[in-house]
Design an enzyme around this catalytic site. Structure first.
Site, mmCIF file in Angstrom:
data_model
loop_
_atom_site.group_PDB
_atom_site.id
_atom_site.type_symbol
_atom_site.label_atom_id
_atom_site.label_comp_id
_atom_site.label_asym_id
_atom_site.label_seq_id
_atom_site.Cartn_x
_atom_site.Cartn_y
_atom_site.Cartn_z
ATOM 1 N N ASN A 103 0.971 -1.209 -0.150
ATOM 2 C CA ASN A 103 0.162 -0.063 -0.072
ATOM 3 C C ASN A 103 1.028 1.107 0.009
ATOM 4 O O ASN A 103 2.077 1.332 0.537
ATOM 5 C CB ASN A 103 -1.014 0.140 1.202
ATOM 6 C CG ASN A 103 -2.098 -1.306 1.145
ATOM 7 O OD1 ASN A 103 -2.127 -1.734 0.235
ATOM 8 N ND2 ASN A 103 -2.553 -1.622 2.323
ATOM 9 N N HIS A 120 5.749 -0.665 -2.500
ATOM 10 C CA HIS A 120 5.349 -0.005 -3.849
ATOM 11 C C HIS A 120 5.490 1.384 -3.743
ATOM 12 O O HIS A 120 4.870 2.392 -4.527
ATOM 13 C CB HIS A 120 4.051 -0.313 -4.230
ATOM 14 C CG HIS A 120 3.915 -1.667 -4.635
ATOM 15 N ND1 HIS A 120 2.713 -2.557 -5.029
ATOM 16 C CD2 HIS A 120 4.797 -2.475 -5.036
ATOM 17 C CE1 HIS A 120 2.870 -3.576 -5.504
ATOM 18 N NE2 HIS A 120 4.258 -3.849 -5.587
ATOM 19 N N GLY A 187 -5.339 -8.963 2.818
ATOM 20 C CA GLY A 187 -6.160 -8.176 1.932
ATOM 21 C C GLY A 187 -5.314 -8.033 0.691
ATOM 22 O O GLY A 187 -5.168 -6.622 0.101
HETATM 23 P P1 OAD Z 1 -5.986 -5.956 -5.130
HETATM 24 O O1 OAD Z 1 -7.131 -5.095 -5.520
HETATM 25 O O2 OAD Z 1 -5.297 -6.689 -6.243
HETATM 26 O O3 OAD Z 1 -6.674 -6.841 -3.986
HETATM 27 C C1 OAD Z 1 -7.333 -6.668 -3.041
HETATM 28 C C2 OAD Z 1 -7.814 -7.592 -1.999
HETATM 29 O O4 OAD Z 1 -8.231 -7.405 -0.682
HETATM 30 C C3 OAD Z 1 -8.609 -8.666 -2.543
HETATM 31 O O5 OAD Z 1 -8.257 -10.148 -2.633
HETATM 32 C C4 OAD Z 1 -9.950 -8.606 -1.787
HETATM 33 O O6 OAD Z 1 -10.702 -9.818 -1.698
HETATM 34 C C5 OAD Z 1 -9.356 -8.114 -0.485
HETATM 35 N N1 OAD Z 1 -10.173 -7.346 0.469
HETATM 36 C C6 OAD Z 1 -11.133 -6.493 -0.030
HETATM 37 N N2 OAD Z 1 -11.812 -5.830 1.015
HETATM 38 C C7 OAD Z 1 -11.090 -6.353 2.165
HETATM 39 C C8 OAD Z 1 -11.283 -6.085 3.388
HETATM 40 N N3 OAD Z 1 -12.104 -5.306 4.119
HETATM 41 N N4 OAD Z 1 -10.494 -6.891 4.287
HETATM 42 C C9 OAD Z 1 -9.461 -7.782 3.952
HETATM 43 N N5 OAD Z 1 -9.432 -8.051 2.436
HETATM 44 C C10 OAD Z 1 -10.138 -7.191 1.747
HETATM 45 O O7 OAD Z 1 -5.096 -5.113 -4.382
HETATM 46 P P2 OAD Z 1 -3.629 -5.814 -3.964
HETATM 47 O O8 OAD Z 1 -3.307 -7.112 -3.901
HETATM 48 O O9 OAD Z 1 -2.780 -4.799 -3.050
HETATM 49 O O10 OAD Z 1 0.366 -2.087 -7.592
HETATM 50 O O11 OAD Z 1 -2.837 -5.159 -5.328
HETATM 51 C C11 OAD Z 1 -1.513 -5.277 -5.507
HETATM 52 C C12 OAD Z 1 -1.168 -4.208 -6.558
HETATM 53 O O12 OAD Z 1 -1.534 -4.282 -7.610
HETATM 54 C C13 OAD Z 1 -1.021 -2.600 -6.062
HETATM 55 O O13 OAD Z 1 0.028 -2.359 -4.744
HETATM 56 C C14 OAD Z 1 -0.976 -1.898 -7.132
HETATM 57 C C15 OAD Z 1 -1.859 -2.662 -7.828
HETATM 58 O O14 OAD Z 1 -1.712 -2.813 -9.460
HETATM 59 C C16 OAD Z 1 0.841 -1.056 -8.179
HETATM 60 O O15 OAD Z 1 0.121 0.080 -8.626
HETATM 61 C C17 OAD Z 1 2.315 -1.008 -8.750
#
Ligand code: OAD
Length: 247
Positions: A103, A120, A187
């Protein structure tokens, strides 16, 4: 999410000398920060190739800055939630604690976490594409800001697709993942590398994994304990039981 899972999680955590936690956008969802790949996430509305890549910035810096200005202004309206505060408390409680995050919103630091590896980058960081100048604030720098020192383009201090992650943070994250006693994955969809590789390294080292995510991910079936719930609710649930158990 049964009582047994909470009890087992507390047991693993309370016995650990080193806890490593890795968070993604879902950690910030309950603070009101949008995720990327969920139904209302950024990538359901925008094409990452047009906003989060060096090529996009070279082609249309004003468009890229407009999106980051918008995200920065959103940051001023959100604050850490109880789950962020639980993680800050764990850092004070256990001998060694490493927090790895994808994040860029800075909410972990605002909640009091100190040892945070921001893989990131940071939304509030601005760097120069031509020299070493950088600044940390949420000021609106205008549609296409230039460096005061060398006049090159300023850019958001975040990692874009196709760019390398900060080396020191990444290697510290891998080292912590392999050396810790329990790894908590919260998350993240677990599909963006190399960040997702940190959790893989923990599994490969035989470290038990606790996952918190309302949706299953590629890691869920490998987790020692999987909580199908939100970060704030589950972390507070674990914390209540952990506190009730001590000493
Ligand atoms: P994602 O949007 O890919 O995934 C978010 C995750 O959080 C999903 O698996 C949801 O099921 C989960 N989620 C949603 N609400 C939640 C809650 N209240 N509690 C727990 N989990 C929850 O986000 P990231 O995996 O962080 O990179 O994405 C990784 C990277 O992709 C980011 O850092 C960004 C993006 O492109 C760059 O910009 C380089």
């Amino acid at each position: 999410m049964d009582t047994d899972s909470f009890e087992s999680a507390v047991k693993l955590l309370a016995n650990a000398k080193h806890i490593c936690v890795s968070t993604g956008a879902g950690m910030s969802a309950e603070s009101g920060v949008p995720t990327f790949r969920d139904k209302d996430g950024h990538w359901s509305k925008f094409n990452p190739a047009e906003l989060a890549s060096p090529l996009a910035f070279a082609r249309n810096p004003q468009k890229v800055w407009a999106w980051y200005r918008e995200r920065r202004s959103q940051l001023a309206t959100v604050k850490p939630h109880s789950g962020h505060r639980v993680l800050a408390d764990w850092e004070r409680r256990v001998p060694q604690f490493t927090l790895v995050t994808q994040n860029v919103d800075g909410l972990h630091r605002r909640a009091g976490s100190q040892n945070v590896l921001e893989l990131h980058g940071r939304l509030e960081l601005t760097t120069c594409s031509g020299c070493t100048f950088s600044r940390v604030d949420l000021d609106d720098l205008g549609p296409e800001p230039r460096c005061e020192q060398c006049a090159a383009r300023l850019r958001p201090g975040v990692v874009w697709f196709g760019e390398e992650l900060p080396h020191a943070a990444l290697s510290s994250a891998f080292a912590a993942a392999e050396a810790c006693d329990v790894f908590v994955l919260i998350g993240t969809s677990g599909v963006v590398y190399p960040a997702a590789g940190v959790a893989e390294a923990a599994l490969a080292a035989g470290v038990p994994l606790i996952e918190i995510n309302p949706e299953q991910t590629p890691f869920s079936s490998h987790a020692a304990i999987y909580f199908a719930g939100s970060s704030a609710v589950v972390l507070v649930g674990i914390e209540e039981r952990w506190k009730a158990r001590t000493p």
